[in-house]
Design a protein around this motif. Structure first.
Motif, short mmCIF file in Angstrom:
data_model
loop_
_atom_site.label_atom_id
_atom_site.label_comp_id
_atom_site.label_asym_id
_atom_site.label_seq_id
_atom_site.Cartn_x
_atom_site.Cartn_y
_atom_site.Cartn_z
N TYR A 151 -11.65 -51.35 48.01
CA TYR A 151 -11.15 -52.72 48.24
C TYR A 151 -9.86 -52.91 47.46
O TYR A 151 -9.76 -52.55 46.29
CB TYR A 151 -12.17 -53.77 47.80
N GLN A 152 -8.86 -53.49 48.13
CA GLN A 152 -7.52 -53.67 47.57
C GLN A 152 -7.29 -55.14 47.26
O GLN A 152 -7.56 -56.02 48.08
CB GLN A 152 -6.48 -53.16 48.58
N SER A 153 -6.78 -55.39 46.02
CA SER A 153 -6.52 -56.76 45.60
C SER A 153 -5.48 -56.75 44.49
O SER A 153 -5.27 -55.72 43.83
CB SER A 153 -7.81 -57.44 45.13
N THR A 154 -4.85 -57.91 44.28
CA THR A 154 -3.89 -58.02 43.17
C THR A 154 -4.60 -58.20 41.83
O THR A 154 -3.96 -58.08 40.78
CB THR A 154 -2.96 -59.22 43.42
N ASP A 155 -5.89 -58.47 41.84
CA ASP A 155 -6.67 -58.64 40.62
C ASP A 155 -7.66 -57.48 40.50
O ASP A 155 -8.52 -57.29 41.39
CB ASP A 155 -7.43 -59.97 40.67
N PRO A 156 -7.58 -56.67 39.45
CA PRO A 156 -8.50 -55.52 39.34
C PRO A 156 -9.96 -55.96 39.23
O PRO A 156 -10.85 -55.29 39.76
CB PRO A 156 -8.02 -54.81 38.07
N GLN A 157 -10.23 -57.06 38.55
CA GLN A 157 -11.60 -57.53 38.44
C GLN A 157 -12.15 -57.96 39.81
O GLN A 157 -13.29 -57.66 40.16
CB GLN A 157 -11.67 -58.71 37.46
N PHE A 158 -11.32 -58.65 40.58
CA PHE A 158 -11.74 -59.10 41.90
C PHE A 158 -11.94 -57.91 42.83
O PHE A 158 -12.88 -57.90 43.65
CB PHE A 158 -10.70 -60.06 42.48
N ALA A 159 -11.08 -56.91 42.73
CA ALA A 159 -11.22 -55.72 43.57
C ALA A 159 -12.55 -55.02 43.30
O ALA A 159 -13.27 -54.62 44.23
CB ALA A 159 -10.05 -54.77 43.33
N ALA A 160 -12.91 -54.85 42.02
CA ALA A 160 -14.18 -54.21 41.67
C ALA A 160 -15.36 -55.06 42.14
O ALA A 160 -16.36 -54.53 42.67
CB ALA A 160 -14.26 -53.97 40.16
N ALA A 161 -15.25 -56.38 41.93
CA ALA A 161 -16.34 -57.26 42.34
C ALA A 161 -16.54 -57.22 43.85
O ALA A 161 -17.68 -57.21 44.35
CB ALA A 161 -16.06 -58.69 41.88
N MET A 162 -15.47 -57.16 44.63
CA MET A 162 -15.59 -57.15 46.08
C MET A 162 -16.15 -55.82 46.56
O MET A 162 -16.98 -55.78 47.49
CB MET A 162 -14.22 -57.41 46.71
N ALA A 163 -15.72 -54.70 45.97
CA ALA A 163 -16.26 -53.40 46.37
C ALA A 163 -17.76 -53.34 46.12
O ALA A 163 -18.54 -52.89 46.97
CB ALA A 163 -15.54 -52.28 45.63
N ASN A 164 -18.19 -53.81 44.96
CA ASN A 164 -19.63 -53.83 44.65
C ASN A 164 -20.37 -54.83 45.54
O ASN A 164 -21.51 -54.59 45.95
CB ASN A 164 -19.85 -54.17 43.18
#
Length: 456
Positions: free
Chosen positions: A139-152
């Motif tokens: 998952y690609q995002s400008t926020d690393p925390q949001f990217a990890a949360a969305m992938a999980n």
């Protein structure tokens, strides 16, 4: 053309300029990196186990036709609107701002979770290696925390959806089998009631009833055979010469009377030689003889009547046994018909019982599958917030900046050297003048530098 040694010496001499150019290029690259928007990619992996034994039914679970087809199918499920909508619900991403955008875009029609989930799918990529049972969710995002949360979140929502796809049909079938169970139970109860009523009416308890009736028929047949033989013998003795029958003649009373008559007759014969017929003793003895003969006749008559009574009793017994035998045979015929009907009713009960057992077993299986706690998919690696952005690629840009800076610095230094060439080495001097160099002076020595300055 300047010699190579002079060019190398020129590069060494202009090192400050070259360093300045490299640093300037790296500074520009750093500014470029700082001004570029950062994009982070977080990855979570899913492992699809080999087909194993089904924990509910205990049978070998069938796999897909191929790993590639199976992974492609599951990739489509992961990227479905249903999974994306669950991600929005689980993370509660439908904020007032999102709802406002949804209402502006759709006019409030549809589901805001599905609408926003469709937008989130644009940043989701799914990758898999050949002949591997592992899917990678990126998952690609400008926020690393949001990217990890969305992938999980996508991995978790997919696992929940996979479990739901397995358990929901089982719940539906469980309800359907519950209804069928009531029907087949009612059919079984009716069949058992008909069988019980029929047994009560006919008096048939089980197969031992038939065996007992068969044994009774055989016993009556044996008794009738014996009665027929006995009646035939008694009838023969009770015929026209019943008085001469063995039963009468062998009677103890008859034989005793015959013996007494023979003795009296002998006594009369002896007395007839000495006494006349009118002698009182002769008359008394003859009277006793006549009385004995009268008792013999009476006893023979009684014995004869006894033989005839026994014959009549034997005939009556024979007739009674024959009537019972015929009645038992008729009962066996009726019992045979009842047994046929009983077999039909018993088969109805067995069929209803088998149907009930099958439906009950399937109901239990569906109930277990509807509450199955897991599937054959596992989250292998959860996504972690990435430390470095996926875009811009900082190491790559710095490497390219360093290479470009070095090339530009070398090019500028060589260009200046070619524009205003200088003699820098003995080999270069010899090449230009064509005269061999006799000696060299190291200008780095401070005393040599002073002597050269004084001479100038």
């Amino acid at each position: 053309m300047l010699p190579l040694s002079d060019l190398i010496a020129a590069l060494k001499t202009r090192w400050r300029l070259e360093l300045f150019i490299v640093l300037a290029v790296l500074t520009l690259v750093g500014i470029w990196i700082a001004l570029s928007p950062r994009t982070y990619v977080a990855a979570s992996t899913l492992l699809f186990d080999e087909p194993t034994v089904d924990p509910v039914q205990g049978t070998q679970a069938s796999g897909q036709d191929g790993v590639g087809a199976m992974l492609n199918t599951q990739s489509d499920v992961i990227k479905s609107i249903a999974v994306a909508g669950e991600v929005v619900r689980n993370l509660q991403l439908a904020t007032p701002e999102v709802i406002e955008r949804w209402e502006a875009a759709t006019g409030g029609t549809g589901d805001v979770n599905s609408w926003y989930g469709r937008q989130l799918l644009g940043n989701l990529e799914i990758a898999s290696e050949n002949a591997s049972r592992v899917l990678t969710l990126q998952y690609q995002s400008t926020d690393p925390q949001f990217a990890a949360a969305m992938a999980n979140a996508f991995a978790t929502s997919y696992l929940d959806m996979r479990l739901k796809l397995n358990t929901d049909p089982a719940r539906t079938y469980s309800r359907w089998f519950q209804e069928r169970t009531s029907e087949v139970r009612e059919n079984l109860q009716k069949a058992q009631a008909r069988l019980t009523d029929f047994k009560r009416e006919t008096g048939i308890v089980d197969n031992r009833t038939t065996d007992a009736e068969i044994a009774r028929l055989g016993e009556l047949s044996n008794q009738l055979t014996s009665a027929e033989a006995s009646a035939a013998a008694l009838n023969a003795r009770a015929g026209s010469n019943a008085a001469q029958s063995t039963d009468v003649q062998s009677s103890g009373v008859v034989q005793g009377l015959r013996a007494q008559i023979a003795s009296k007759a002998a006594q009369v014969s002896q007395m007839s030689t000495a006494l006349g017929p009118n002698h009182p003793d002769m008359i008394a003895t003859k009277a006793e003889l006549a009385e004995l003969r009268s008792k013999l006749a009476a006893e023979v008559g009684n014995s004869t009547r006894s033989v005839r009574v026994a014959s009549n009793a034997a005939s009556s017994t024979e007739a009674e046994l024959r009537e019972k035998l015929n009645a038992q045979r008729q009962r066996m015929l009726n019992l045979s018909s009842d047994n046929a009907q009983l077999d039909v009713l018993q088969r109805d009960v067995d069929t209803a019982q088998a149907a009930y057992d099958a439906v009950a077993a399937r109901l239990q299986t569906m109930r277990l599958q509807s509450v199955a706690p897991d599937t054959n998919v596992r989250q292998l690696d959860p996504a972690l917030p990435p430390l470095l952005p996926f875009s811009p690629n900082v190491p790559l840009r710095l490497l390219l900046g360093a290479v470009l800076g070095v090339l530009l610095a070398v090019g500028v230094a060589l260009g200046l050297e070619l524009w205003r060439p200088r003699v820098r080495t003995a080999a270069g001097t010899a090449d230009i003048t064509g005269v061999p160099v006799l000696a060299t002076i190291d200008l780095s020595d401070s005393r040599a530098s002073r002597l050269l300055a004084e001479a100038a």
